[in-house]
Design an enzyme around this catalytic site. Structure first.
Site, PDB file in Angstrom:
ATOM      1  N   HIS A 180       0.900  -1.152   0.000  1.00 52.48           N
ATOM      2  CA  HIS A 180       0.000   0.000   0.000  1.00 52.48           C
ATOM      3  C   HIS A 180       0.939   1.203   0.000  1.00 52.48           C
ATOM      4  O   HIS A 180       1.454   1.602   1.040  1.00 52.48           O
ATOM      5  CB  HIS A 180      -0.883  -0.050   1.247  1.00 52.48           C
ATOM      6  N   ASP A 309     -10.349  -3.538  -4.336  1.00 51.45           N
ATOM      7  CA  ASP A 309     -10.148  -2.922  -3.019  1.00 51.45           C
ATOM      8  C   ASP A 309     -11.501  -2.736  -2.325  1.00 51.45           C
ATOM      9  O   ASP A 309     -11.769  -1.700  -1.712  1.00 51.45           O
ATOM     10  CB  ASP A 309      -9.389  -1.584  -3.124  1.00 51.45           C
TER      11      ASP A 309
END
Ligand SMILES: [Zn+2]
Length: 437
Positions: A180, A309
């Site tokens: 991330h 996501d």
């Protein structure tokens, strides 16, 4: 149930297949893909002419919130949402409560997903203990229990030394490390993309460089260690350019983009009335030039796959002031029509769209070894029958997910999964195509 899907347009990118064919499912496996297959005894024949038949979709990035936050989503509701979206394999991120940083939690996720039986839920294990970025988690035992990748998703690995050791350690277990990418010092707690819209709204912005600086650092570490490195939810033009260059140098790097970063800009944050917290995601929705670069990356092959996501949140986290709202939106049930919209806009062709949702993600996490993302004879019959023209609108009442946080509610969509088979069993059947056996 033995099934014969008759006359659909079969697209199986792993086998470079795109033709009107029959698919025979026998004892839970793909028995045969071919022309004019004999029905055989006790086989239910389903006419799927004018429909698309593809491998079950694969999503490398979902948040199912179990254990610990089942009021947002659990493995049962998340799996149902996945099946309704045409997905048969999803990889769930470790930021649960407690986090998936050890065998006990991995075991629980694997067991629960088998009990639910609507989708293959493949866990992603934590890079660091407690996602705290201090000590490495135990990768060997998590891999034995079933993790397919490592990530501290939700948080970046800020410490370059720890990231180096994570890559080295992950390499010994042949696991990809999923970053991330967000330099927290540059992001400065920004709640949306830095730029004119943030200035106009008076909201704190995080610059696109917060992402690309981290990717640039990681690519150095990737080259140094030789470990597999995957950029989660790439959102900026510069990130795509860095990945493109690294690819040319032959680095083992891959990346994914989300449907929302391909369709929305930071203008969506200003959606009426006032701010729209449903458009608050991390990484944030970016400028139009970034969206354009992501679309180019999809078309020219730099981007390996589309991942949702899928990040469910309840109204408690979302219907609050923008600064305090949680990051994330759900995506499993709207991903397919949003990708098909890119096909109609001629950004990518249909075969590439299917590849970005099936064979390519399966290859990135090596899920293809178990048959995910393809219609190989003998593989588990995980597949989706898709109606490309079905017009529908995502509505709160129609969603299988336990949460409702998506700005795509109310948008006119085209295309949907009609039927999703998992190991030959019906995981989703929109209009009773197969019906009760
Ligand atoms: Zn993330």
């Amino acid at each position: 149930m033995n099934l014969l899907l008759r006359g659909g347009r079969v697209i199986d990118p792993a086998h470079e297949l795109d033709a009107a064919l029959d698919v025979r499912v026998d004892a839970g496996r793909v028995a045969e893909v071919g022309r004019g297959l004999a029905p055989g005894r006790g086989v239910r024949e389903v006419d799927v002419r004018d429909k698309l038949v593809v491998p079950g979709l694969v999503d490398l990035h979902v948040h199912f919130r179990e254990p610990g936050q089942e009021y947002k989503e659990d493995i049962a509701t998340g799996s149902a949402a996945a099946a309704a979206g045409g997905f048969t394999t999803v990889c769930c991120m470790p930021n649960t409560v407690p986090p998936n940083d050890c065998r006990t939690v991995t075991d629980l996720i694997v067991r629960r997903s088998r009990e639910v039986g609507l989708c293959r839920v493949r866990p992603v294990g934590a890079i660091s203990v407690g996602l705290e970025g201090k000590a490495l988690a135990e990768y060997g035992e998590m891999k034995e229990a079933g993790v397919v990748a490592l990530s501290d998703d939700g948080r970046p690995v800020m410490n370059a030394g720890l990231m180096r050791r994570a890559l080295e350690y992950a390499r010994t277990f042949d696991l990809p490390v999923v970053q991330h990418a967000e330099d927290l010092a540059l992001a400065e707690g920004g709640v949306m993309n830095e730029g004119e819209v943030a200035t106009r709204l008076g909201l704190r912005g995080q610059p696109p460089q917060a992402e690309s600086v981290m990717v640039a650092r990681d690519l150095e570490l990737c080259e140094w260690t030789g470990a597999r490195y995957h950029v989660a939810h790439a959102s900026t033009a510069r990130t795509i350019e860095l990945v493109r260059q690294a690819r040319r140098r032959g680095l083992p790097v891959s990346c994914e983009v989300t449907p929302h970063h391909l369709h929305l800009t930071h203008d969506a944050v200003a959606g009426p009335p006032g701010y729209d917290t449903r458009a608050k995601v991390n990484p944030p929705l970016r400028a139009a030039a970034d969206v354009e670069a992501l679309r180019e990356g999809l078309a020219d092959g730099v981007i390996d796959c589309i991942a949702t996501d899928h990040a469910p949140h309840s109204t408690v986290e979302k219907e609050v002031e923008f600064d305090h709202a949680a990051f994330g939106m759900i995506g499993l049930e709207t991903a397919l029509p949003l990708v098909l919209e890119l096909v109609r806009a001629r950004v990518i062709d249909l075969v590439r769209a299917v590849a970005l949702l099936t064979s390519q993600p399966a290859r990135v996490f090596r899920l293809d070894a178990g048959g995910a993302g393809s219609l190989a004879a003998g593989a588990p019959a995980d597949l989706a029958v898709i109606d490309l023209d079905l017009a529908w609108t995502a509505e709160e009442s129609g969603l299988r997910s336990r949460s409702r946080n998506t700005p795509f509610l109310g948008r006119a969509l085209r295309g949907a999964a009609l039927l999703t088979l998992l190991g030959g069993r019906v995981a989703f059947d929109r209009a009773g195509l197969v019906g009760e056996p």
